[in-house]
Design an enzyme around this catalytic site. Structure first.
Site, short mmCIF file in Angstrom:
data_model
loop_
_atom_site.label_atom_id
_atom_site.label_comp_id
_atom_site.label_asym_id
_atom_site.label_seq_id
_atom_site.Cartn_x
_atom_site.Cartn_y
_atom_site.Cartn_z
N ARG A 106 0.88 -1.19 0.00
CA ARG A 106 0.00 0.00 0.00
C ARG A 106 0.90 1.22 0.00
O ARG A 106 1.70 1.43 0.93
CB ARG A 106 -0.90 0.01 1.23
CG ARG A 106 -1.62 1.34 1.42
CD ARG A 106 -2.71 1.29 2.47
NE ARG A 106 -3.87 0.55 2.01
CZ ARG A 106 -5.08 0.63 2.56
NH1 ARG A 106 -5.29 1.42 3.60
NH2 ARG A 106 -6.09 -0.07 2.09
N HIS A 133 -7.51 0.64 -6.27
CA HIS A 133 -7.68 -0.20 -5.07
C HIS A 133 -8.36 -1.50 -5.54
O HIS A 133 -9.52 -1.77 -5.23
CB HIS A 133 -8.54 0.55 -4.05
CG HIS A 133 -8.48 -0.01 -2.66
ND1 HIS A 133 -7.73 -1.11 -2.30
CD2 HIS A 133 -9.12 0.39 -1.50
CE1 HIS A 133 -7.88 -1.35 -1.02
NE2 HIS A 133 -8.71 -0.47 -0.51
N GLN A 136 -10.16 -4.01 -3.15
CA GLN A 136 -11.45 -3.50 -2.68
C GLN A 136 -12.55 -3.84 -3.70
O GLN A 136 -13.62 -4.31 -3.34
CB GLN A 136 -11.35 -1.98 -2.48
CG GLN A 136 -12.64 -1.35 -2.01
CD GLN A 136 -13.01 -1.77 -0.59
OE1 GLN A 136 -12.21 -1.64 0.32
NE2 GLN A 136 -14.21 -2.29 -0.41
N ASP A 227 -17.48 6.92 -0.89
CA ASP A 227 -16.16 6.83 -0.22
C ASP A 227 -15.83 8.23 0.30
O ASP A 227 -16.49 9.22 -0.08
CB ASP A 227 -15.11 6.34 -1.24
CG ASP A 227 -13.71 6.21 -0.67
OD1 ASP A 227 -13.56 6.12 0.57
OD2 ASP A 227 -12.73 6.20 -1.46
N CYS A 267 -16.52 1.62 1.20
CA CYS A 267 -15.32 0.80 1.43
C CYS A 267 -14.80 0.93 2.86
O CYS A 267 -14.06 0.08 3.31
CB CYS A 267 -14.24 1.16 0.42
SG CYS A 267 -13.80 2.91 0.48
N ARG A 295 -13.75 -8.59 2.04
CA ARG A 295 -12.33 -8.34 1.72
C ARG A 295 -11.53 -9.61 2.00
O ARG A 295 -10.66 -9.99 1.22
CB ARG A 295 -11.78 -7.18 2.60
CG ARG A 295 -12.40 -5.81 2.34
CD ARG A 295 -12.04 -5.28 0.96
NE ARG A 295 -10.61 -5.31 0.71
CZ ARG A 295 -9.75 -4.35 1.09
NH1 ARG A 295 -10.20 -3.28 1.72
NH2 ARG A 295 -8.45 -4.45 0.81
N1 CP Z 1 -11.27 -0.20 2.71
C1 CP Z 1 -10.00 -0.25 3.12
O1 CP Z 1 -9.07 -0.44 2.33
O2 CP Z 1 -9.84 -0.04 4.45
P1 CP Z 1 -8.46 0.13 5.21
O3 CP Z 1 -7.88 1.47 4.80
O4 CP Z 1 -8.81 0.08 6.67
O5 CP Z 1 -7.54 -0.98 4.80
N1 NVA Z 2 -10.08 6.59 -1.20
C1 NVA Z 2 -9.68 6.19 0.12
C2 NVA Z 2 -9.90 4.74 0.32
C3 NVA Z 2 -9.56 4.22 1.69
C4 NVA Z 2 -9.76 2.75 1.81
C5 NVA Z 2 -8.23 6.56 0.33
O1 NVA Z 2 -7.41 6.35 -0.59
O2 NVA Z 2 -7.88 7.05 1.40
#
Ligand code: CP
Ligand code: NVA
Length: 308
Positions: A106, A133, A136, A227, A267, A295
């Site tokens: 990530r 993502h 997700q 989101d 999400c 997930r």
């Molecule tokens: N939806 C998601 O990716 O959540 P986190 O940021 O908690 O991993």
């Molecule tokens: N769009 C959000 C998703 C978090 C799971 C971010 O990137 O912070």
């Protein structure tokens, strides 16, 4: 013990790194794993997690998925590794791929995860970048499949920022031939290259609508998805974006214009009364916590295809 089919591509950096058939296979496998109809053994394999941004769901769902497969995980971030001191990606990737069987990363720039994949001798999974993502989206479409059985004639409306989550919904939706509508304020449209790639796969005129008119976007929708307005890394834009997204809160008024059996997805994490009201978040139509649970099942299926 069930032996899943291996994916053709080494890495899963983008929703489009798998084919339509592979995607359908992963979703079916996830359902079978969830119902405990099959079990897969990944023979003590090790998943390396590298998180340059915070995470609850992605981190824990990967850890539990791997443990259910008989494997283990190691969890690194910039503070607990030399990454924070500036060790180059090409060195980190070459070292970690000598220890681990698969990596999930990530990070911020999508080009950085491409760099990890270039230097890693083992598969690399995108656990979220600023652009996509894809894990997700696997869970999202698994949740839709559980609810509606198929994707035929399903209209998914995403209300909010044209961000990483919306980009992956567009790409995954293109593969599955679902109808995707994105409703966002002017200037917050999804990435042009994502739209182009999606249209190259599914060039049906109705497949993708990008609009600034949230009311027309929710009409007759089967799925309403939102989101956060400001993603991780955009903390300094929060005040400005909160103003720009005025009118884009997923509330009862918008839900009333969708199909009666519409489901609500998010999400997570969520900011109540910003992108979604408490009422809708907690409503009977909400499948947000099934989606979060999924997930784990979707990633268990993905890992078992990558590691088999
Ligand atoms: N939806 C998601 O990716 O959540 P986190 O940021 O908690 O991993
Ligand atoms: N769009 C959000 C998703 C978090 C799971 C971010 O990137 O912070």
């Amino acid at each position: 013990m069930f032996k899943p089919k291996k994916l053709a591509s080494k890495d899963f950096l983008s929703s489009l790194d798998i084919t339509k058939l592979e995607l359908i296979y992963i979703l079916e496998l996830a359902q079978q794993l969830k119902k405990k109809e099959i079990s897969v053994d990944c023979e003590k394999k090790v998943l390396g997690l590298v998180f340059d941004k915070s995470s609850t769901r992605t981190r824990v769902s990967f850890q539990v998925a791997m443990s259910r497969l008989g494997g283990t995980t190691i969890d690194l971030n910039p503070n607990t590794s030399q990454i924070g001191r500036g060790e180059p990606i090409k060195d980190t990737a070459r070292v970690l791929s000598r220890y681990c069987d698969v990596l999930a990363i990530r990070t911020f720039k999508h080009s950085d995860i491409e760099d990890y994949a270039k230097w890693s001798t083992k598969p690399v999974i995108n656990a979220l970048t600023d652009l996509e993502h894809p894990c997700q989206a696997l869970a999202d479409f698994l949740t839709i499949k559980e609810e509606f059985g198929s994707f035929e004639d399903i209209v998914l409306t995403f209300i909010g920022d044209g961000n990483n989550v919306s980009n992956s919904l567009i790409l995954c939706g293109a593969l599955l031939e679902a109808k995707i509508r994105i409703a966002c304020p002017v200037g917050y449209e999804p990435d042009k290259s994502i739209i182009q790639r999606a249209k190259a796969i599914n060039n049906n005129e109705d497949f993708l609508q990008i609009t600034n008119d949230v009311n027309s976007a929710v009409l007759g929708a089967n799925v309403l998805y939102t989101d956060v307005w400001s993603s991780m890394g955009e903390e300094d834009q929060k005040e400005e974006k909160d103003k720009d997204f005025n009118g884009f809160t997923l509330d009862q008024d918008l839900v009333n214009q969708a199909k009666e059996n519409v489901i609500i997805l998010h999400c997570l994490p969520a900011y109540r009364e910003k992108e979604i009201t408490e009422e809708i978040f907690e409503s009977k139509n909400s499948r947000i916590f099934d989606q979060a649970e999924n997930r784990m099942h979707a990633q268990q299926a993905l890992l078992s295809c990558i590691l088999s």
